[in-house]
Design a protein around this motif. Structure first.
Motif, PDB file in Angstrom:
ATOM      1  N   PRO A   1      51.789  49.554  42.475  1.00  0.00           N
ATOM      2  CA  PRO A   1      50.828  50.332  41.682  1.00  0.00           C
ATOM      3  C   PRO A   1      49.445  49.692  41.754  1.00  0.00           C
ATOM      4  N   ALA A   2      48.429  50.549  41.870  1.00  0.00           N
ATOM      5  CA  ALA A   2      47.057  50.043  41.965  1.00  0.00           C
ATOM      6  C   ALA A   2      46.541  49.734  40.575  1.00  0.00           C
ATOM      7  N   GLY A   3      46.435  48.458  40.242  1.00  0.00           N
ATOM      8  CA  GLY A   3      45.980  48.071  38.912  1.00  0.00           C
ATOM      9  C   GLY A   3      45.724  46.582  38.841  1.00  0.00           C
ATOM     10  N   ILE A   4      45.141  46.152  37.745  1.00  0.00           N
ATOM     11  CA  ILE A   4      44.659  44.779  37.626  1.00  0.00           C
ATOM     12  C   ILE A   4      45.785  43.749  37.710  1.00  0.00           C
ATOM     13  N   GLU A   5      46.982  44.108  37.216  1.00  0.00           N
ATOM     14  CA  GLU A   5      48.087  43.142  37.274  1.00  0.00           C
ATOM     15  C   GLU A   5      48.446  42.818  38.722  1.00  0.00           C
ATOM     16  N   VAL A   6      48.567  43.861  39.536  1.00  0.00           N
ATOM     17  CA  VAL A   6      48.879  43.644  40.966  1.00  0.00           C
ATOM     18  C   VAL A   6      47.717  42.948  41.663  1.00  0.00           C
ATOM     19  N   PHE A   7      46.492  43.340  41.337  1.00  0.00           N
ATOM     20  CA  PHE A   7      45.335  42.741  42.003  1.00  0.00           C
ATOM     21  C   PHE A   7      45.229  41.245  41.686  1.00  0.00           C
ATOM     22  N   THR A   8      45.517  40.885  40.437  1.00  0.00           N
ATOM     23  CA  THR A   8      45.481  39.464  40.059  1.00  0.00           C
ATOM     24  C   THR A   8      46.531  38.673  40.831  1.00  0.00           C
TER      25      THR A   8
ATOM     26  N   SER B   1      45.260  33.014  47.812  1.00  0.00           N
ATOM     27  CA  SER B   1      44.907  31.597  47.712  1.00  0.00           C
ATOM     28  C   SER B   1      46.012  30.701  48.238  1.00  0.00           C
ATOM     29  N   GLN B   2      47.251  31.184  48.183  1.00  0.00           N
ATOM     30  CA  GLN B   2      48.376  30.402  48.714  1.00  0.00           C
ATOM     31  C   GLN B   2      48.490  30.524  50.235  1.00  0.00           C
ATOM     32  N   LEU B   3      48.074  31.671  50.781  1.00  0.00           N
ATOM     33  CA  LEU B   3      48.193  31.889  52.230  1.00  0.00           C
ATOM     34  C   LEU B   3      47.086  31.180  53.016  1.00  0.00           C
ATOM     35  N   LEU B   4      45.901  31.088  52.439  1.00  0.00           N
ATOM     36  CA  LEU B   4      44.762  30.520  53.171  1.00  0.00           C
ATOM     37  C   LEU B   4      44.847  28.999  53.218  1.00  0.00           C
TER      38      LEU B   4
ATOM     39  N   ALA C   1      37.617  22.564  50.500  1.00  0.00           N
ATOM     40  CA  ALA C   1      38.695  23.536  50.704  1.00  0.00           C
ATOM     41  C   ALA C   1      39.217  24.062  49.375  1.00  0.00           C
ATOM     42  N   SER C   2      39.308  23.179  48.380  1.00  0.00           N
ATOM     43  CA  SER C   2      39.852  23.600  47.082  1.00  0.00           C
ATOM     44  C   SER C   2      38.968  24.661  46.426  1.00  0.00           C
ATOM     45  N   TYR C   3      37.650  24.541  46.597  1.00  0.00           N
ATOM     46  CA  TYR C   3      36.745  25.542  46.018  1.00  0.00           C
ATOM     47  C   TYR C   3      36.895  26.869  46.751  1.00  0.00           C
ATOM     48  N   ARG C   4      37.024  26.816  48.077  1.00  0.00           N
ATOM     49  CA  ARG C   4      37.226  28.055  48.840  1.00  0.00           C
ATOM     50  C   ARG C   4      38.512  28.767  48.393  1.00  0.00           C
ATOM     51  N   THR C   5      39.549  27.980  48.153  1.00  0.00           N
ATOM     52  CA  THR C   5      40.819  28.574  47.735  1.00  0.00           C
ATOM     53  C   THR C   5      40.672  29.286  46.394  1.00  0.00           C
ATOM     54  N   ARG C   6      39.945  28.644  45.465  1.00  0.00           N
ATOM     55  CA  ARG C   6      39.736  29.293  44.157  1.00  0.00           C
ATOM     56  C   ARG C   6      38.895  30.553  44.307  1.00  0.00           C
ATOM     57  N   LEU C   7      37.872  30.486  45.164  1.00  0.00           N
ATOM     58  CA  LEU C   7      37.053  31.672  45.392  1.00  0.00           C
ATOM     59  C   LEU C   7      37.872  32.812  45.986  1.00  0.00           C
ATOM     60  N   ALA C   8      38.775  32.477  46.887  1.00  0.00           N
ATOM     61  CA  ALA C   8      39.598  33.509  47.533  1.00  0.00           C
ATOM     62  C   ALA C   8      40.381  34.294  46.490  1.00  0.00           C
ATOM     63  N   ARG C   9      40.926  33.585  45.512  1.00  0.00           N
ATOM     64  CA  ARG C   9      41.697  34.261  44.460  1.00  0.00           C
ATOM     65  C   ARG C   9      40.813  35.268  43.718  1.00  0.00           C
ATOM     66  N   VAL C  10      39.583  34.856  43.461  1.00  0.00           N
ATOM     67  CA  VAL C  10      38.669  35.709  42.695  1.00  0.00           C
ATOM     68  C   VAL C  10      38.201  36.913  43.518  1.00  0.00           C
ATOM     69  N   VAL C  11      37.802  36.666  44.778  1.00  0.00           N
ATOM     70  CA  VAL C  11      37.209  37.764  45.551  1.00  0.00           C
ATOM     71  C   VAL C  11      38.240  38.819  45.917  1.00  0.00           C
ATOM     72  N   VAL C  12      39.488  38.415  46.132  1.00  0.00           N
ATOM     73  CA  VAL C  12      40.518  39.423  46.425  1.00  0.00           C
ATOM     74  C   VAL C  12      40.728  40.323  45.220  1.00  0.00           C
ATOM     75  N   CYS C  13      40.847  39.727  44.041  1.00  0.00           N
ATOM     76  CA  CYS C  13      41.041  40.529  42.828  1.00  0.00           C
ATOM     77  C   CYS C  13      39.849  41.456  42.591  1.00  0.00           C
ATOM     78  N   ARG C  14      38.640  40.911  42.688  1.00  0.00           N
ATOM     79  CA  ARG C  14      37.441  41.732  42.472  1.00  0.00           C
ATOM     80  C   ARG C  14      37.311  42.820  43.547  1.00  0.00           C
TER      81      ARG C  14
ATOM     82  N   ALA D   1      47.749  39.524  43.688  1.00  0.00           N
ATOM     83  CA  ALA D   1      47.325  39.494  45.097  1.00  0.00           C
ATOM     84  C   ALA D   1      46.339  38.351  45.342  1.00  0.00           C
ATOM     85  N   GLY D   2      45.451  38.116  44.378  1.00  0.00           N
ATOM     86  CA  GLY D   2      44.523  36.995  44.509  1.00  0.00           C
ATOM     87  C   GLY D   2      45.244  35.662  44.581  1.00  0.00           C
ATOM     88  N   VAL D   3      46.269  35.515  43.777  1.00  0.00           N
ATOM     89  CA  VAL D   3      47.045  34.273  43.796  1.00  0.00           C
ATOM     90  C   VAL D   3      47.725  34.097  45.160  1.00  0.00           C
TER      91      VAL D   3
END
Length: 292
Positions: free
Chosen positions: A236-243, A250-253, A263-276, A245-247
């Protein structure tokens, strides 16, 4: 510094010229090539410079039955101003508008941004999210290749001597699709990306039918997260799935530390940008539905 200079006026003339040269560099916008030649950073220095700016066929943007066909010489500024690109592949216009400075955007080209094969290229994640293909010409034939298959490492592509990219084809975004592009740098302008990300979603009845997610500045080449794309389909397309997906992103990259970021900052950013990005893409689809 001495080199031969050529300025072919057609795609076939370019192919013929390259077939007779053993050492050359293509001159498009020149934003990288001329700097590297002036600073003698090319090893070896090219024996010939082939100026392709006189080839009109490389400078058009065409609407072709559900696709945009973009000439390799189209500048970043032209991408940002094109009604076709803004209306049917808006994330490419967004990404092109974040390349360098106005002067660089005026001279730099989409083909040059691809062929430099920089892991941090701004237009490439947007092109990957739009499922872009490149048309590669040589003297006697041409082929089309998924853009994702072009890159072989930092500064390296699969192009062989005599081959060049003439056009880039991207899928046009439809009413039930949304897309978004995000870039983070050390400042808001004239910055190389710490991370950039493009997402594309196709939605039906509130469910995710298809997805493409691409990143730059997190690997030796721009990449797509195919595993995450498959995970999203059917959800389902919604914030729970998107959040979530961000996690997963961050685990795949597996980014590295470099002069621009940890690298740790990039990983945190990845979680945020995917969700947004996923949320922004969904919002576009919902707005189109509300507008009828």
């Amino acid at each position: 510094m001495e080199f031969a200079y050529y300025n072919p006026k057609s795609i076939q003339a370019l192919a013929d010229t390259l077939s007779g040269l053993h050492s050359y560099a293509l001159l498009a916008g020149g934003t990288d090539l001329l700097v590297k030649m002036k600073e003698k950073l090319l090893r070896p220095m090219p024996a010939a410079v082939v100026d392709i700016n006189g080839i009109d066929d490389l400078q058009a943007i065409d609407d072709e039955d559900g696709y945009l066909s973009i000439g390799a010489l189209v500048s970043h500024t032209a991408l940002t101003r094109s009604p076709l690109v803004k209306g049917k592949a808006g994330i490419l216009a967004d990404a092109a508008g974040q390349v360098g400075s106005p002067q660089i955007r005026n001279r730099g080209t989409v083909g040059g941004n691809i062929c430099n094969a920089s892991p941090a290229a701004d237009t490439v994640p947007a092109l990957l999210a739009l499922d872009a293909r490149v048309r590669i010409h040589s003297r006697h034939d041409f082929l089309e290749l998924p853009l994702a298959d072009l890159f072989k490492g930092p500064g390296r592509t699969c192009l062989l001597p005599g081959q060049f990219i003439s056009r880039i084809k991207v899928r046009q975004i439809q009413a039930d699709e949304g897309a978004a592009f995000f870039k983070f740098g050390k400042r808001k302008a004239l910055a190389i990306a710490i991370i950039n990300c493009a997402v594309w979603l196709k939605i039906a009845d509130g469910m995710i039918c298809d997805a493409r997610i691409a990143f730059g500045s997190v690997a030796p080449t721009p990449i797509r997260l195919y595993e995450l794309e498959k995970w999203l389909i059917g959800k389902p397309a919604g914030i729970e799935v998107f959040t979530q997906a961000g996690v997963i992103a961050s685990q795949l990259l597996k980014p590295i530390d470099d002069v621009r970021s940890k690298a740790s900052y990039r990983t945190r950013l990845a979680r945020v940008v995917v969700c947004r990005g996923l949320a922004a893409a969904l919002e576009q689809v919902q707005m189109r539905c509300e507008c009828g």
